[in-house]
Design an enzyme around this catalytic site. Structure first.
Site, PDB file in Angstrom:
ATOM      1  N   GLU A  87     -17.178  35.689 -29.385  1.00  0.00           N
ATOM      2  CA  GLU A  87     -17.379  34.738 -30.479  1.00  0.00           C
ATOM      3  C   GLU A  87     -17.206  33.325 -29.958  1.00  0.00           C
ATOM      4  OE1 GLU A  87     -16.250  37.316 -34.368  1.00  0.00           O
ATOM      5  OE2 GLU A  87     -14.815  35.828 -33.709  1.00  0.00           O
TER       6      GLU A  87
ATOM      7  N   CYS B 194      -2.084  37.229 -33.138  1.00  0.00           N
ATOM      8  CA  CYS B 194      -3.447  36.792 -32.802  1.00  0.00           C
ATOM      9  C   CYS B 194      -4.408  37.968 -32.852  1.00  0.00           C
ATOM     10  CB  CYS B 194      -3.423  36.167 -31.404  1.00  0.00           C
ATOM     11  SG  CYS B 194      -5.064  35.891 -30.714  1.00  0.00           S
TER      12      CYS B 194
ATOM     13  N   GLY C 143      -9.418  35.026 -25.396  1.00  0.00           N
ATOM     14  CA  GLY C 143      -9.049  35.162 -23.999  1.00  0.00           C
ATOM     15  C   GLY C 143      -8.023  34.172 -23.495  1.00  0.00           C
TER      16      GLY C 143
ATOM     17  N   ASN D 190      -3.120  31.008 -39.329  1.00  0.00           N
ATOM     18  CA  ASN D 190      -4.257  31.605 -40.040  1.00  0.00           C
ATOM     19  C   ASN D 190      -3.992  33.093 -40.172  1.00  0.00           C
ATOM     20  OD1 ASN D 190      -5.837  29.166 -40.022  1.00  0.00           O
ATOM     21  ND2 ASN D 190      -6.108  29.542 -37.842  1.00  0.00           N
TER      22      ASN D 190
ATOM     23  N   CYS E 102      -8.612  29.404 -35.317  1.00  0.00           N
ATOM     24  CA  CYS E 102      -7.857  29.881 -34.159  1.00  0.00           C
ATOM     25  C   CYS E 102      -7.201  31.217 -34.447  1.00  0.00           C
ATOM     26  CB  CYS E 102      -6.712  28.936 -33.838  1.00  0.00           C
ATOM     27  SG  CYS E 102      -7.244  27.308 -33.500  1.00  0.00           S
TER      28      CYS E 102
HETATM   29  N1  SAH Z   1      -5.091  32.316 -24.875  1.00  0.00           N
HETATM   30  C1  SAH Z   1      -4.945  30.923 -24.924  1.00  0.00           C
HETATM   31  C2  SAH Z   1      -6.145  30.224 -25.531  1.00  0.00           C
HETATM   32  C3  SAH Z   1      -6.760  30.883 -26.728  1.00  0.00           C
HETATM   33  S1  SAH Z   1      -5.765  30.966 -28.190  1.00  0.00           S
HETATM   34  C4  SAH Z   1      -3.681  30.525 -25.638  1.00  0.00           C
HETATM   35  O1  SAH Z   1      -3.054  31.387 -26.267  1.00  0.00           O
HETATM   36  O2  SAH Z   1      -3.308  29.368 -25.540  1.00  0.00           O
HETATM   37  C5  SAH Z   1      -5.934  29.304 -28.807  1.00  0.00           C
HETATM   38  C6  SAH Z   1      -4.839  28.854 -29.762  1.00  0.00           C
HETATM   39  O3  SAH Z   1      -4.909  29.547 -31.008  1.00  0.00           O
HETATM   40  C7  SAH Z   1      -3.445  29.105 -29.216  1.00  0.00           C
HETATM   41  O4  SAH Z   1      -2.597  28.001 -29.354  1.00  0.00           O
HETATM   42  C8  SAH Z   1      -3.013  30.256 -30.052  1.00  0.00           C
HETATM   43  O5  SAH Z   1      -1.669  30.407 -30.036  1.00  0.00           O
HETATM   44  C9  SAH Z   1      -3.621  29.921 -31.395  1.00  0.00           C
HETATM   45  N2  SAH Z   1      -3.624  31.028 -32.344  1.00  0.00           N
HETATM   46  C10 SAH Z   1      -3.705  32.348 -32.073  1.00  0.00           C
HETATM   47  N3  SAH Z   1      -3.627  33.080 -33.200  1.00  0.00           N
HETATM   48  C11 SAH Z   1      -3.529  32.191 -34.219  1.00  0.00           C
HETATM   49  C12 SAH Z   1      -3.445  32.333 -35.632  1.00  0.00           C
HETATM   50  N4  SAH Z   1      -3.487  33.519 -36.204  1.00  0.00           N
HETATM   51  N5  SAH Z   1      -3.346  31.211 -36.377  1.00  0.00           N
HETATM   52  C13 SAH Z   1      -3.334  29.989 -35.795  1.00  0.00           C
HETATM   53  N6  SAH Z   1      -3.423  29.796 -34.473  1.00  0.00           N
HETATM   54  C14 SAH Z   1      -3.511  30.893 -33.685  1.00  0.00           C
HETATM   55 FE1  SF4 Z   2      -2.150  35.221 -27.137  1.00  0.00          FE
HETATM   56 FE2  SF4 Z   2      -4.075  33.381 -26.698  1.00  0.00          FE
HETATM   57 FE3  SF4 Z   2      -4.420  35.926 -25.918  1.00  0.00          FE
HETATM   58 FE4  SF4 Z   2      -4.424  35.331 -28.505  1.00  0.00          FE
HETATM   59  S1  SF4 Z   2      -5.893  34.658 -27.017  1.00  0.00           S
HETATM   60  S2  SF4 Z   2      -3.354  37.076 -27.506  1.00  0.00           S
HETATM   61  S3  SF4 Z   2      -2.922  33.685 -28.587  1.00  0.00           S
HETATM   62  S4  SF4 Z   2      -2.861  34.527 -25.163  1.00  0.00           S
END
Ligand code: SAH
Ligand code: SF4
Length: 342
Positions: A85, A113, A158, A293, A335
């Site tokens: 996506e 997440c 990722g 979210n 996110c």
């Molecule tokens: N894996 C990397 C980049 C992708 S996630 C990381 O974790 O940094 C990008 C951002 O979205 C991160 O800050 C992550 O913590 C946030 N994120 C993940 N799940 C979320 C959710 N359910 N609500 C809001 N932000 C979220």
């Molecule tokens: Fe954690 Fe970022 Fe991977 Fe989601 S995408 S599982 S927030 S490391």
């Protein structure tokens, strides 16, 4: 589009270097979707390239738009059938940003997440990463959307630093002035904290924005929320961030999703303030408080008024912070909501 491969193919076809130049701008700047649109090329060449190397390595499978049209989410299929996506955001009238994926799924497994819940399928290659940007440039041209897609965030599916080689290659392509021509300061990479890659990133890309997903400032809680913390605990992250600041001197963004009753208690604010102060000069550290979210998980978002109270504690400690606006919740394009059945 794999530019190196295209150049080789043109050579093999006996074409001179200027043929590549005729292709560059229309593809990367203007967003043309087919070789047919290269008016300076002979028909035979258009046909040869269309058969050998389609401009885009990804195929659109699904598109949704939020009601306010400020967020669009596309499901794109890779050549091997895996789906990713990618999101196009318009956070303000003057700015177009895309949020791109670096892997199919994610191995880190943060329990809040959606991507983490699906596990890891594979890394994306640089072409698949940059083709997400190309896809949106093509989309904007086709839909006659004015403005330039100028900002890219690696915050889709990722963990970018678990795919460092391809992510680093993709960054070079996005910043290449003869290709995507994006400014380093308009690109952001977010990591959950693969410590050894943080200093390396500062060395390789000192001008690209860097964000660390902190979410908790005690090892006990962070082990649970960001499981990679077991391999790279806060002491290692602290050292890595210090090394980053020595090499780059750019501001670091610390991401902190507020989860009701989990990491938004007074003790958590205290831990957070303590951690930030232990890292370095406060003018170089910025906390992004993120409103959670909803995903299919037991967590709940902190209410907005409680988020403000949490933020005030941080600001009283003279630490910069913002509460992040999230676009696209109604289409699960925000996110952490990116998930796909493969
Ligand atoms: N894996 C990397 C980049 C992708 S996630 C990381 O974790 O940094 C990008 C951002 O979205 C991160 O800050 C992550 O913590 C946030 N994120 C993940 N799940 C979320 C959710 N359910 N609500 C809001 N932000 C979220
Ligand atoms: Fe954690 Fe970022 Fe991977 Fe989601 S995408 S599982 S927030 S490391």
């Amino acid at each position: 589009m794999n530019w190196q491969q295209i150049q080789t193919q043109l050579k093999e076809l006996g074409e001179r270097a200027y043929r590549a130049d005729q292709l560059r701008k229309p593809v990367f700047e203007e967003g043309i979707a087919s070789y047919e649109e290269i008016s300076t090329w002979p028909e035979s060449l258009k046909k040869a390239l269309s058969n050998q190397s389609p401009i885009l390595s990804l195929t659109l499978r699904e598109m949704t738009a939020s009601q306010d049209q400020r967020c669009r989410k596309a499901v794109l299929e890779c050549k091997d059938g895996k789906k990713i996506e990618t999101v196009l955001l318009r956070p303000s009238d003057a700015r177009w940003t895309t949020c791109i994926s670096s892997q199919v799924g994610c191995a880190v497994g943060c329990p809040f997440c959606a991507t983490g819940l699906m596990g890891i399928k594979r890394n994306l290659v640089a072409e698949e990463i940059t083709d997400q940007v190309l896809f949106w440039r093509q989309f904007m041209k086709k839909e006659k959307i004015a403005g330039r897609l100028s900002h890219v965030v690696y915050m889709g599916m990722g963990e970018p630093f678990s795919n460092y080689a391809e992510v680093s290659q993709s960054l070079k392509i996005l910043m290449d002035q003869s290709l995507f021509n994006l400014a380093a300061r308009h690109i952001s990479v977010s990591t959950s904290g693969i410590a050894p890659k943080i200093a390396l990133f500062a060395e390789d890309f000192p001008q690209v924005n860097f964000a660390l997903s902190l979410h908790a400032a005690s090892d006990e809680l962070r082990n649970r929320l960001v499981p990679v913390n077991k391999a790279y605990p806060l002491s290692k992250i602290r050292e890595a961030l210090k090394a980053y600041l020595q090499k780059s001197s750019r501001k670091i963004f610390l991401e902190y999703i507020l989860l009701k009753g989990t990491n938004d208690r007074p003790k958590d604010a205290k831990d957070l303030i303590g951690f930030v102060r232990s890292v370095g000069p406060l003018e170089l550290l910025h906390i992004n408080l993120i409103i959670f979210n909803q995903t299919d998980s037991p967590f709940e978002a902190t209410a907005e008024k409680d988020a403000r109270i949490f933020q005030k504690k941080i600001m009283d400690a003279k630490i910069h912070s913002t509460i992040r606006q999230n676009l696209g919740r109604d289409i699960e394009g925000a996110c952490g909501q990116l998930i796909l059945k493969q």
